[in-house]
Design an enzyme around this catalytic site. Structure first.
Site, PDB file in Angstrom:
ATOM      1  N   HIS A 144       0.838  -1.214   0.000  1.00 21.85           N
ATOM      2  CA  HIS A 144       0.000   0.000   0.000  1.00 21.85           C
ATOM      3  C   HIS A 144       0.866   1.255   0.000  1.00 21.85           C
ATOM      4  CE1 HIS A 144      -3.313  -2.719   1.256  1.00 21.85           C
ATOM      5  NE2 HIS A 144      -2.340  -3.280   1.965  1.00 21.85           N
ATOM      6  N   LYS A 163      16.402  21.593 -11.154  1.00 19.45           N
ATOM      7  CA  LYS A 163      15.689  20.329 -11.370  1.00 19.45           C
ATOM      8  C   LYS A 163      16.549  19.236 -11.987  1.00 19.45           C
ATOM      9  CE  LYS A 163      11.970  19.358 -10.722  1.00 19.45           C
ATOM     10  NZ  LYS A 163      10.693  19.683 -11.374  1.00 19.45           N
ATOM     11  N   SER A 165      15.148  21.159 -16.203  1.00 21.94           N
ATOM     12  CA  SER A 165      13.941  21.931 -16.468  1.00 21.94           C
ATOM     13  C   SER A 165      14.333  23.200 -17.215  1.00 21.94           C
ATOM     14  CB  SER A 165      13.258  22.283 -15.146  1.00 21.94           C
ATOM     15  OG  SER A 165      12.464  23.444 -15.302  1.00 21.94           O
ATOM     16  N   GLU A 183       9.680   8.298 -16.902  1.00 20.43           N
ATOM     17  CA  GLU A 183       8.315   8.756 -17.191  1.00 20.43           C
ATOM     18  C   GLU A 183       7.913   8.383 -18.614  1.00 20.43           C
ATOM     19  OE1 GLU A 183       7.966  12.973 -15.853  1.00 20.43           O
ATOM     20  OE2 GLU A 183       9.843  12.477 -14.858  1.00 20.43           O
TER      21      GLU A 183
END
Ligand code: ARG
Length: 496
Positions: A175, A302, A296, A309
């Site tokens: 979980h 970043k 970024s 992704e």
């Protein structure tokens, strides 16, 4: 590349700007631009060029062998096709930008331009319907080798990463909440294990598609005395398809490959998602190498896990291809229907995407480095010893339900005191349950908890070490996969 058809009867489908059409006798006009826009497939099925020539060569050999065509003509066709194969392999012949309707028309036109009228006899005892079903199987078979190599390379990268981090303890999550102590290596191998099944699924699909449609004609077979077993053998198939109507109309073999691809991508997506989580500041378990990180355009600080992704995102489109083909097939009447032309872009893109994603995933894995301390801190903060305390009572005769209750109260107490379970005093434990004794303490040690899970599939270091070796054997191409291995390739003899 040779181009252009004979300009006979401009506008008629057998000549003119579209190349030589394979049909047209019963037409006065040619297909309009609207039909060509959605109907012409050379733009994508040009990728079948090599297998189409190979299959054509096997067909031509059969035509000569059986006497369906005079030897001389069959040999002439074969020489032409062999020349085309050589040119394809040398990069001198491709279908890119050619004006023909599809790859089959392209091959026949180029052949006829090269060898003359004999080329117009190649299509004897054949239809594009059995031809394209054969081509797609051959293409998938060739492509599958690379995918299986990619699965093995990724599994090998995961095994290497697991071997490098053998001592690292981390929390196992359920979980997405911290659960029990686990060897990080065990978790890494949990991403390798499904790859052995993906390999098995692909091998199974290949085994089932190992039948040759050629000789099925448009749908009902052919009046010519074809040697279907010979053509099948020639192209490296185990046998001919058993029902000509089925052979030209089903694409279940492609569905199976798409299903394997979709599930294979889901596995990569789950690996990617763990990499994303592990590399967040919130988890802080791992860092990604520059080669698999991006920045970024606005936030200079970043470090984004874009490759992970992208793997996650590409899973959607491959799953989409599976659904697309299932929907195309559903409700399709027997036998061949042009809807089936839509199978190819799905299969091409799914296998392209799966192959590239496997390579990217291996790079991602090679670019991961873990922070042992961060993993340990996360582990200790989560009361990972609670199950050990419950199991301790069970060994002393307490029913698991009561043991669970007592260990739960220990967690509550530790939470109130802001301490860890091993910090509770022996008197605290005795107050929680009379059966708790001082020998509990060493069992609460995460390293001990891990070592005691010493059974097949458990996280004890010895077990994990053996599984690393097993996955490495798989990575080297030797077994370990839970699938049936693909049959030995006899290989096509088209180039003979
Ligand atoms: N491009 C077609 C396909 O992919 C080839 C078969 C065409 N057959 C036909 N009867 N029009 O399915």
């Amino acid at each position: 590349m040779s181009r252009g058809g004979r300009p006979k009867g401009a506008g008629r489908p057998e000549g003119g700007p579209r190349g030589a059409a394979l049909w047209g006798g019963r037409f006065r006009g040619g297909p309009g631009p609207e039909l060509r826009e959605i109907g012409d497939s050379l733009r994508f099925d040009g990728r079948l060029l090599r297998v189409d020539v190979e299959a054509s060569a096997a067909h031509a050999r059969m035509l000569g062998r059986t006497g369906i065509l005079p030897r001389r003509e069959a040999d002439r066709i074969l020489r032409g096709l062999r020349g085309m194969l050589r040119d394809i392999d040398a990069g001198r012949l491709s279908a890119a930008g050619a004006p023909d309707e599809d790859v089959h028309s392209f091959v026949e036109r180029v052949l006829t331009e090269r060898i003359g009228p004999a080329g117009r006899r190649l299509h004897t005892a054949r239809s594009r319907n059995d031809q394209v079903a054969t081509d797609l199987r051959l293409w998938i078979r060739g492509e599958a080798e690379g995918i299986r190599g990619g699965l093995r390379a990724l599994a090998g990268a995961l095994a290497d990463l697991a071997a490098r981090h053998l001592g690292v303890l981390a929390p196992a999550y359920t979980h997405l909440q911290r659960g029990q102590p686990v060897l990080l290596s065990h978790v890494l191998l949990a991403h390798a294990e499904p790859l052995t099944r993906d390999d098995g699924r692909l091998a199974d699909a290949l085994r089932r598609m190992d039948e040759c449609p050629l000789g099925s004609g448009a749908a009902t077979g052919t009046t010519f005395p074809v040697d279907r077993a010979g053509t099948a053998r020639d192209l490296g198939f185990a046998s001919p398809c058993r029902n000509s109507v089925d052979a030209v109309s089903d694409r279940d073999f492609a569905v199976e490959v798409l299903a394997a691809a979709a599930l294979g991508m889901v596995h990569l997506s789950r690996l990617a998602e763990d990499a994303v989580l592990w590399t967040t500041a919130e988890f802080g378990f791992a860092r990604l190498d520059d080669s698999v990180s991006t920045g970024s355009s606005i936030m200079p600080q970043k470090r984004n896990p874009d490759p992970a992704e992208l793997l996650r995102g590409k899973t959607g489109r491959v799953a989409g291809h599976l659904v697309a083909l299932l929907v195309i097939l559903k409700g399709l009447p027997l036998a061949y229907n042009r809807d089936l032309q839509e199978d190819k872009e799905a299969v091409f893109d799914a296998l392209d995407t799966w192959g590239a994603s496997l390579r990217a995933a291996a790079a991602l894995v090679r670019g991961l480095s873990f922070d042992r301390g961060a993993c340990a801190r996360a582990l200790l903060a989560g009361f990972p010893e609670a199950t050990e305390a419950a199991d301790y009572l069970v060994v002393r005769g307490v029913p698991f339900r009561d043991a669970h209750e007592a260990a739960g109260r220990a967690v509550l107490l530790a939470e109130e005191r802001g301490c860890r379970l091993p910090d509770l005093a022996p008197s605290d434990w005795r107050g929680l349950h009379a059966a708790f004794g001082p020998d509990l303490l060493p069992l609460l040690e995460p390293r001990t908890a891990v070592a005691r899970r010493d059974h097949v599939g458990g996280t004890a270091p010895g077990r994990v070490r053996r599984e690393i070796a097993r996955i490495r054997r798989f990575a080297r191409g030797r077994g370990a996969g839970s699938g049936l291995s693909s049959r030995g390739r006899r290989g096509s003899s088209a180039a003979r």
